[in-house]
Design an enzyme around this catalytic site. Sequence first.
Site, short mmCIF file in Angstrom:
data_model
loop_
_atom_site.label_atom_id
_atom_site.label_comp_id
_atom_site.label_asym_id
_atom_site.label_seq_id
_atom_site.Cartn_x
_atom_site.Cartn_y
_atom_site.Cartn_z
N ASP A 1 -17.79 51.80 7.76
CA ASP A 1 -16.78 51.07 7.00
C ASP A 1 -16.91 49.60 7.39
O ASP A 1 -17.65 49.22 8.30
CB ASP A 1 -15.37 51.62 7.24
CG ASP A 1 -14.39 51.24 6.11
OD1 ASP A 1 -14.69 50.29 5.36
OD2 ASP A 1 -13.35 51.87 5.99
C1 BGC Z 1 -12.07 50.18 3.30
C2 BGC Z 1 -13.01 51.07 2.52
C3 BGC Z 1 -13.76 50.28 1.49
C4 BGC Z 1 -14.49 49.15 2.18
C5 BGC Z 1 -15.36 48.33 1.25
C6 BGC Z 1 -12.74 48.90 3.79
O1 BGC Z 1 -11.80 47.99 4.23
O2 BGC Z 1 -11.55 50.90 4.39
O3 BGC Z 1 -12.30 52.12 1.93
O4 BGC Z 1 -14.67 51.10 0.82
O5 BGC Z 1 -13.52 48.30 2.79
O6 BGC Z 1 -14.62 47.64 0.32
#
Ligand code: BGC
Length: 801
Positions: free
Chosen positions: A320
């Site tokens: 993530d």
């Molecule tokens: C979130 C994810 C997301 C990623 C990319 C993160 O802050 O937890 O769910 O896919 O950002 O945007």
Amino acid sequence: MEDDHLAPSSSHRFRLLPHPPLARPSRGTAGAAGRSVAKRLALGLCAFLLASGGARAAANPALLNDKDAFIADLMSQMTLDEKIGQLRLISIGPDMPREKIAKEIAAGRIGGTFNSVIHVDNRMMQDAAARKSRLRIPLFFAYDVVHGHRTIFPIGLGLASSWDMGAIERAARVSAIEAAADSLDMTFAPMVDISRDPRWGRTSEGFGEDPYLVSRIARATVKGYQGPSPARADSIMASVKHFALYGAVEGGRDYNVVDMSPLRMYQDYLPPYRAAIDAGAGGVMVALNSINGIPASANTWLLQDLLRKDWGFRGIAISDHGAITELVRHGVARDDREAARLAIKAGVDMSMADTLYLQELPGLVKSGEVTVAEIDRSVRNVLGAKYDMGLFHDPYLRIGAAADDPPDLYAESRMHRADARELARKSLVLLENRNQTLPLARTATVALVGPLADSPLDMMGSWSAAGKSESSITLRQGMEEAMRGQGRLLYARGANVTDDARIVDYLNFLNWDHKEVFQDPRPPADMIAEAVGIARQADVIVAAVGESRGMSHESSSRTRLDIPASQRALLHALKATGKPLVLVLMNGRPLDLQWESANADALLETWYSGTEGGHAIADVVFGDYNPAGKLPISFPRSIGQIPTYYNHPRVGRPFVEGKPGNYTSQYFEEKNGPLYPFGYGLSYTGFSLSDVVLDSATMARGGKLGAQVNLKNTGTRRGETVVQLYIHDAAASVVRPVKELRGFQRIALEPGETRTVRFEIDENDLKFFDARLQHVAEPGDFEVQIGLDSQDVKRASFTLR
Ligand code: BGC
């Protein structure tokens, strides 16, 4: 205690709702800016084309149809630096100035990007990769396509409320078609984190509290996104998230720790991820939380033993956002170098939005702390995913030719409004309807009030990808259209979502290019007086109240579950008029609705219903569509009751309704159980269920057992409902839930019609994880429960021999 230096940096601000694209035509005034950026990028592109060779990776083309051989051949030509470059996923935005992008890509230092949703940008970057870099390895382009792309569908909880797997698969398919047409190859979805704690803002994104229902939706969405193959031009690869257990963060506070018994993990929280993987999801996004002391991003058990060895996953595991650096903050890595070592060894293939792998892996390999074999394992997964997305066969598969670029990304012809309206109608849950207040007559005089009645941004919900609020139909628009030429629609805002300036600041901080929340500057008393004034002239009041979308989002955890005080004050004043009061709720989590449920004449839960939400809600309000949605998550009576999930494990002293409650499991100042149970939802017609009839009182191992009921439409309208099958295990070697969903069918009946609804139960439906984590069915007695929600059920018993 949190460290001061961890306060969100300004670049953090740009990470939300969702991360900003390279050019931003999707956002109001940013359109013109976006177009001029596009022009500049197009000029850059010409320079690349002059220098470009063929757009096909340097591996032996004869091997192109043999994935393993093709990738092995390509890897045999790669330098260590080129391999490490493939492991970097960059966010296109302020943290990556566009001047740097092409240079970095051509040097082989980037494997993929996210947040860039425009052909011209992506073509420029793909040219740098597939024509200009030494080995011509294509990039992939990812984005958070979570509940729609240009057309926004209801949020996760809304989709789940439909209990309609065909419709949910269709929503994912439409999202894929639109995203692929915008040159995207991968989505970070489905989000299948089980949530039993509505304080957690991301409850909105998920599909509720039940492992069976969420697993079914996981399968449907993966099928929808990937279609028959993720290599098709109109498919995108699904990356299931957040692996794993993110929905169980302690106290519902985002990014907090998860500490959970193995039994609960296996039984309740892991199945949906597994279902997505079994359905063929090509990617997995690793969760931000720790699990029993080890952050997911450094968790070898999770990413290798469970994911790869037990479940046989062969796809790509992506961190993530910034999660690898966070290993230092979790306190399991001294510094970035150790963080990179832990993550790559654990099996995080790609690092999202940081440069850690790029900076640290060369030194770690040199010192022997990380082996080339470990790097190769991840490179193979990244290249494998690109292969599966069809990018080695054609790097421009979804980007297409410049001549075909859509002149207007938001052209109506690119939208799928009919699909969105259909699904939005199915996602609405009727919680109360006293005296048949709903549906309303079109000829009535209706007072429409509330801060969410005419808020196009809120209709979309958070994570609304490339959706544009200007495309949304608000409730006001939907009702105006439905009543045109007939009744009278009076409108007054009545209140702001909240009058708490701190919360308004917080919500506005979530978005990067415009205010999230509109604050009407008038004194609250004036706004209420105006609303009461129109209410007095009306036959009925419709109040659209709840949360603004940012209140149910990443990092938006709450300590209260009530409707904010400004709106409550409005509702009290409206109630005092004595006019029938219909509440249209917009929110991304179960709320504490005790006052509303006692005082409103009708309650319609609409979540955030998307681009076509206003039409869909009006369809239900005026009875053109008979609501049939069912809650995918329990609504507690108060925040103190959390967790309030229907499938809780049994206890030695259960509370028995109607008996004195001393020394039984209860809170003495409140009724036991939820306000609205899992699976609950009303219709404008009535349904009755006969007793359950089983084929036999016994089931042999490996055998099957039929269970059936007669469902009757007892009312005067055609309607649909969801018949639900639960199983209760009388005694087992471990403590089992009071009941578990094992099947459901959405059935439509004409007035007076009766239909036999039949379920087939087999041994798999009786299985659970025992103390040794074996998935077993143990002989003994079981109760079959069939009902129209999880509480009001008919029962029959059988024995597994
Ligand atoms: C979130 C994810 C997301 C990623 C990319 C993160 O802050 O937890 O769910 O896919 O950002 O945007």
